[in-house]
Design a protein around this motif. Structure first.
Motif, PDB file in Angstrom:
ATOM      1  N   LYS A  44       0.841  -1.084   0.081  1.00  0.00           N
ATOM      2  CA  LYS A  44      -0.264  -0.106  -0.116  1.00  0.00           C
ATOM      3  C   LYS A  44       1.102   1.181  -0.167  1.00  0.00           C
ATOM      4  CE  LYS A  44      -4.312  -0.941   2.671  1.00  0.00           C
ATOM      5  NZ  LYS A  44      -4.483  -0.870   3.879  1.00  0.00           N
ATOM      6  N   LYS A  45       1.755   1.384   0.858  1.00  0.00           N
ATOM      7  CA  LYS A  45       2.726   2.546   0.784  1.00  0.00           C
ATOM      8  C   LYS A  45       3.498   2.677  -0.264  1.00  0.00           C
ATOM      9  CE  LYS A  45       2.704   3.553   5.532  1.00  0.00           C
ATOM     10  NZ  LYS A  45       3.052   4.564   6.255  1.00  0.00           N
ATOM     11  N   ALA A  46       3.932   1.610  -0.921  1.00  0.00           N
ATOM     12  CA  ALA A  46       4.694   1.652  -2.436  1.00  0.00           C
ATOM     13  C   ALA A  46       3.617   2.305  -3.142  1.00  0.00           C
ATOM     14  CB  ALA A  46       5.205   0.464  -2.801  1.00  0.00           C
ATOM     15  N   VAL A  47       2.507   1.878  -3.320  1.00  0.00           N
ATOM     16  CA  VAL A  47       1.459   2.467  -4.200  1.00  0.00           C
ATOM     17  C   VAL A  47       1.306   3.898  -3.924  1.00  0.00           C
ATOM     18  CG1 VAL A  47      -0.701   2.218  -5.129  1.00  0.00           C
ATOM     19  CG2 VAL A  47       0.424   0.293  -4.806  1.00  0.00           C
ATOM     20  N   VAL A  48       0.958   4.141  -2.862  1.00  0.00           N
ATOM     21  CA  VAL A  48       0.618   5.791  -2.566  1.00  0.00           C
ATOM     22  C   VAL A  48       1.654   6.532  -2.871  1.00  0.00           C
ATOM     23  CG1 VAL A  48      -1.626   5.480  -1.077  1.00  0.00           C
ATOM     24  CG2 VAL A  48       0.802   5.477   0.007  1.00  0.00           C
ATOM     25  N   TRP A  49       2.901   5.967  -2.383  1.00  0.00           N
ATOM     26  CA  TRP A  49       3.848   7.015  -2.396  1.00  0.00           C
ATOM     27  C   TRP A  49       4.601   7.134  -4.070  1.00  0.00           C
ATOM     28  CZ3 TRP A  49       8.945   7.083  -4.893  1.00  0.00           C
ATOM     29  CH2 TRP A  49       9.814   8.202  -4.253  1.00  0.00           C
ATOM     30  N   GLY A  50       4.235   5.875  -4.726  1.00  0.00           N
ATOM     31  CA  GLY A  50       4.467   6.167  -6.255  1.00  0.00           C
ATOM     32  C   GLY A  50       3.710   6.804  -7.023  1.00  0.00           C
ATOM     33  N   LEU A  51       2.296   7.285  -6.423  1.00  0.00           N
ATOM     34  CA  LEU A  51       1.569   8.193  -7.002  1.00  0.00           C
ATOM     35  C   LEU A  51       1.929   9.673  -6.468  1.00  0.00           C
ATOM     36  CD1 LEU A  51      -2.032   6.514  -6.543  1.00  0.00           C
ATOM     37  CD2 LEU A  51      -0.976   6.908  -8.786  1.00  0.00           C
TER      38      LEU A  51
ATOM     39  N   MET B  45      15.669   4.793  -2.003  1.00  0.00           N
ATOM     40  CA  MET B  45      15.098   3.535  -1.405  1.00  0.00           C
ATOM     41  C   MET B  45      13.435   3.449  -1.818  1.00  0.00           C
ATOM     42  SD  MET B  45      17.049   3.257   1.932  1.00  0.00           S
ATOM     43  CE  MET B  45      17.172   1.590   2.366  1.00  0.00           C
ATOM     44  N   LYS B  46      12.941   4.614  -1.739  1.00  0.00           N
ATOM     45  CA  LYS B  46      11.436   4.672  -2.060  1.00  0.00           C
ATOM     46  C   LYS B  46      11.347   4.275  -3.401  1.00  0.00           C
ATOM     47  CE  LYS B  46      10.544   8.301   1.513  1.00  0.00           C
ATOM     48  NZ  LYS B  46      10.227   9.690   1.538  1.00  0.00           N
ATOM     49  N   VAL B  47      12.062   4.995  -4.362  1.00  0.00           N
ATOM     50  CA  VAL B  47      11.980   4.574  -5.959  1.00  0.00           C
ATOM     51  C   VAL B  47      12.141   3.161  -6.064  1.00  0.00           C
ATOM     52  CG1 VAL B  47      12.803   5.119  -7.935  1.00  0.00           C
ATOM     53  CG2 VAL B  47      12.763   7.049  -6.487  1.00  0.00           C
ATOM     54  N   ASP B  48      13.266   2.603  -5.502  1.00  0.00           N
ATOM     55  CA  ASP B  48      13.217   0.960  -5.606  1.00  0.00           C
ATOM     56  C   ASP B  48      12.068   0.370  -4.980  1.00  0.00           C
ATOM     57  OD1 ASP B  48      15.770   1.591  -6.518  1.00  0.00           O
ATOM     58  OD2 ASP B  48      16.864   1.154  -4.829  1.00  0.00           O
TER      59      ASP B  48
ATOM     60  N   PHE C 284       7.777  -3.052  -6.526  1.00  0.00           N
ATOM     61  CA  PHE C 284       6.447  -3.444  -6.398  1.00  0.00           C
ATOM     62  C   PHE C 284       5.734  -3.612  -7.780  1.00  0.00           C
ATOM     63  CE2 PHE C 284       2.034  -2.260  -6.486  1.00  0.00           C
ATOM     64  CZ  PHE C 284       1.247  -3.349  -5.625  1.00  0.00           C
ATOM     65  N   TRP C 285       5.597  -2.541  -8.556  1.00  0.00           N
ATOM     66  CA  TRP C 285       5.121  -2.836  -9.867  1.00  0.00           C
ATOM     67  C   TRP C 285       5.676  -3.946 -10.515  1.00  0.00           C
ATOM     68  CZ3 TRP C 285       0.470  -1.384 -10.326  1.00  0.00           C
ATOM     69  CH2 TRP C 285       0.021  -0.030  -9.568  1.00  0.00           C
ATOM     70  N   LYS C 286       6.997  -4.231 -10.582  1.00  0.00           N
ATOM     71  CA  LYS C 286       7.558  -5.166 -11.439  1.00  0.00           C
ATOM     72  C   LYS C 286       7.009  -6.398 -10.908  1.00  0.00           C
ATOM     73  CE  LYS C 286      12.318  -4.149 -12.111  1.00  0.00           C
ATOM     74  NZ  LYS C 286      13.704  -4.422 -11.673  1.00  0.00           N
ATOM     75  N   GLN C 287       6.763  -6.782  -9.660  1.00  0.00           N
ATOM     76  CA  GLN C 287       6.204  -7.919  -8.965  1.00  0.00           C
ATOM     77  C   GLN C 287       4.751  -8.255  -9.414  1.00  0.00           C
ATOM     78  OE1 GLN C 287       6.690  -8.203  -4.875  1.00  0.00           O
ATOM     79  NE2 GLN C 287       8.930  -8.271  -4.863  1.00  0.00           N
ATOM     80  N   LYS C 288       4.152  -7.094  -9.662  1.00  0.00           N
ATOM     81  CA  LYS C 288       2.812  -6.998  -9.861  1.00  0.00           C
ATOM     82  C   LYS C 288       2.555  -7.437 -11.458  1.00  0.00           C
ATOM     83  CE  LYS C 288      -0.139  -6.868  -7.472  1.00  0.00           C
ATOM     84  NZ  LYS C 288      -0.945  -6.441  -6.111  1.00  0.00           N
ATOM     85  N   MET C 289       3.306  -6.822 -12.086  1.00  0.00           N
ATOM     86  CA  MET C 289       3.416  -7.382 -13.593  1.00  0.00           C
ATOM     87  C   MET C 289       4.279  -8.490 -14.082  1.00  0.00           C
ATOM     88  SD  MET C 289       3.450  -3.536 -15.328  1.00  0.00           S
ATOM     89  CE  MET C 289       5.094  -3.091 -14.688  1.00  0.00           C
ATOM     90  N   GLY C 290       4.631  -9.068 -13.000  1.00  0.00           N
ATOM     91  CA  GLY C 290       5.417 -10.502 -13.097  1.00  0.00           C
ATOM     92  C   GLY C 290       6.865 -10.510 -13.691  1.00  0.00           C
ATOM     93  N   ILE C 291       7.302  -9.229 -13.702  1.00  0.00           N
ATOM     94  CA  ILE C 291       8.516  -9.026 -14.100  1.00  0.00           C
ATOM     95  C   ILE C 291       9.417  -9.630 -12.954  1.00  0.00           C
ATOM     96  CG2 ILE C 291      10.567  -7.702 -15.062  1.00  0.00           C
ATOM     97  CD1 ILE C 291       8.097  -5.753 -15.861  1.00  0.00           C
TER      98      ILE C 291
END
Ligand code: SF4
Ligand code: SF4
Ligand code: FES
Lengths: 114, 250, 131
Positions: A5-12, B230-233, B238-245
């Motif tokens: 959740k935190k990763a998603v909201v921070w990304g946005l 680290m936040k960017v990482d 997270f999105w990589k995992q979501k998209m199966g990469i």
């Protein structure tokens, strides 16, 4: 999962922060022009409508509005914390609900402009 | 060397855990040489004016990281803070955001535990190399984290960090920068081991990028930058995992 | 010798008054109110656009006032100095670029942001027919 959740909201938040930094000065300048009564050509009904009717126009407007409200929502959550409001779960629910409402309204109106 | 002296007023915070209910200020008038650092002035007090003053220092050359204090409200390495850059009246306090043990000495147990918690050592998932082999590291790979190895654990960054001030569970700048240092080391394979602590509630997300830590860091470690990376990482992962990469295998 | 560590109190509501850099930080975070305001103002504008030309013109007319001129002017400056410029300044920290053994100097990335921003702004204003 808290991590996800935190990763998603921070990304946005980060994407929205970048976008608002680039786009909002021009947006505010346009509102400033409107306020002075010098409505620019492109904001006259026919022209702006043509833009908003096109799918490209809709997509641009939606992405800007969507990321902006989520960016602001996340930052407002931090602001609440910085001013000593410690009910984080409540605050998070409130600000993210506002962002969700904004997103839905933006999508709804854009689709209505047919 | 110049022999000129300048009389300076040192307002030093004192606290005796056996006698005092709260800290108080004691003023010392110190004849300072113009090329002195604040630590020299404090040493002068200890040697000539008041032997009871407690504080930490060791190297006097920005290496040991033990002489951090608040100088006029700014977290500073006192062996690096020259008096010629300061007014005649200087207020010296123990590092903020830490409990005071005595006088200018603070309790560092919390950050010591945090430094330990991020597993600041090379973790390998494969077999250890044979005795005659070594892990190769190119200069480019070293450049990815070299700046982060400069940290001397002076904890000035924790004294500057408002989020640590507000929430003592926050892992905080130096420990997060240290974790990033190992995450970015091409010899390390422990990124996923550290993820749980770092990406969790009191990890990187608690930092609101005030940037205060980087502004006060005497070694230009730039912990704020490390935390944002680290936040960017974390978000990308997270999105990589979501998209199966498949993500970083390390 | 007994231990009795003293914990200095800190205000959870006014802590940022202690130091200039904290105040600047809080001012930066407050730009979120502006972002919300302009986002919803734009959404409100879109709602007017779903209707007739008269409704859109009424929306434009409703936005005309000296008070709003002042507000937008102040908001524009505030936004530039507390959101756009700081964001560009911090961008190379979050996304450093390393080419080979050398880190690209932060100033290159920052200047790149400014150039892109000017281009984007000119494009938007041109698209809106401001000149
Ligand atoms: S990051 Fe800088 S301020 Fe923080 S402990 Fe290390 S050297 Fe000190
Ligand atoms: S950037 Fe993050 S870690 Fe550094 S002082 Fe600010 S909140 Fe603390
Ligand atoms: S005395 Fe060692 S760092 Fe200052």
């Amino acid at each position: 999962m808290a991590i996800a959740k935190k990763a998603v909201v921070w990304g946005l938040f980060a994407a929205g922060g970048t976008l608002t930094s680039f786009v909002f000065p021009a947006l505010i300048a346009l509102f400033l022009l409107i306020a002075t009564g010098n409505v620019p050509e492109g904001l006259q009904f026919d022209q702006i409508r043509t833009f908003a009717v096109s799918w490209l126009g809709k997509a641009c407007l939606f992405i800007v509005l969507f990321l902006s409200v989520w960016h602001a929502a996340h930052r407002l959550r931090v602001v609440a914390h910085d001013f000593g409001i410690r009910k984080d779960a409540l605050v998070a629910n409130a600000v993210y609900t506002i962002a969700a409402i904004g997103s839905v309204l933006a999508a709804f109106y854009l689709l209505m402009i047919g | 060397m110049s022999t000129q002296t300048r009389q300076m007023e040192l307002e030093v915070m004192r606290y005796d855990p056996e006698k005092d209910d709260a800290p108080w200020f004691q003023t010392y008038s110190v004849p300072c040489m113009e090329d002195w650092v604040i630590l020299d002035a404090i040493n002068y007090v200890k040697d000539n004016l008041d032997t009871t003053l407690a504080y930490r220092w060791s190297c006097h050359m920005m290496v040991c990281g033990s002489c951090g204090m608040m100088v006029n409200g700014e977290p500073s390495l006192t062996c690096k803070t020259f008096i010629r850059e300061l007014p005649d009246k200087v207020r010296i306090e123990p590092l903020e955001n830490f409990p005071i043990e005595r006088d200018l000495v603070v309790v560092l147990d919390d950050v010591m535990q945090k430094l330990h918690q991020v597993q600041p050592y090379i973790i390998r998932k494969d077999d250890p190399p044979a005795e005659d082999k070594e892990y190769i590291q190119s200069r480019g790979a070293l450049a990815k984290f070299k700046q982060l190895t400069m940290c001397i654990n002076c904890m000035c960054c924790y004294a500057a960090c408002p989020q640590y001030a507000l929430n003592k569970d926050f892992i905080g700048p130096a420990a997060l920068a240290l974790a990033h240092r190992y995450n970015r080391d091409n010899r390390d394979q422990g990124k996923s081991d550290r993820l749980d602590i770092l990406a969790d509630h009191d990890g990187v997300w608690d930092c609101s990028f005030v940037g205060a830590c980087s502004e006060v860091c005497p070694k230009h470690v730039d912990p704020a930058a490390a935390i944002q990376q680290m936040k960017v990482d974390g978000a990308v992962e997270f999105w990589k995992q979501k998209m199966g990469i498949p993500g970083d295998k390390s | 010798m007994s231990r009795n560590p003293y914990v200095r109190p800190i205000s959870t509501t006014t802590w940022y008054m202690r130091h200039g850099r904290y105040k600047v930080y809080v001012l930066r975070e407050l730009t979120s109110f502006l972002v919300m305001f302009y986002s919803f103002l734009t959404i409100y504008g879109l709602s007017a656009l779903t209707g007739s030309a008269e409704r859109w013109d009424a929306f434009l007319a409703s936005q005309q006032s000296t008070a709003m001129v002042v507000f937008h002017g102040v908001a524009l400056l505030y936004f530039l100095f507390f959101q756009t410029f700081p964001w560009f300044k911090l961008a190379p920290k979050a996304m450093p670029v390393q080419i080979g053994e050398k880190k690209l100097p932060d100033s290159y990335i920052i200047i790149g942001h400014y150039v892109a921003w000017l281009a984007v702004s000119v494009f938007i204003l041109w698209l809106a027919g401001a000149f």
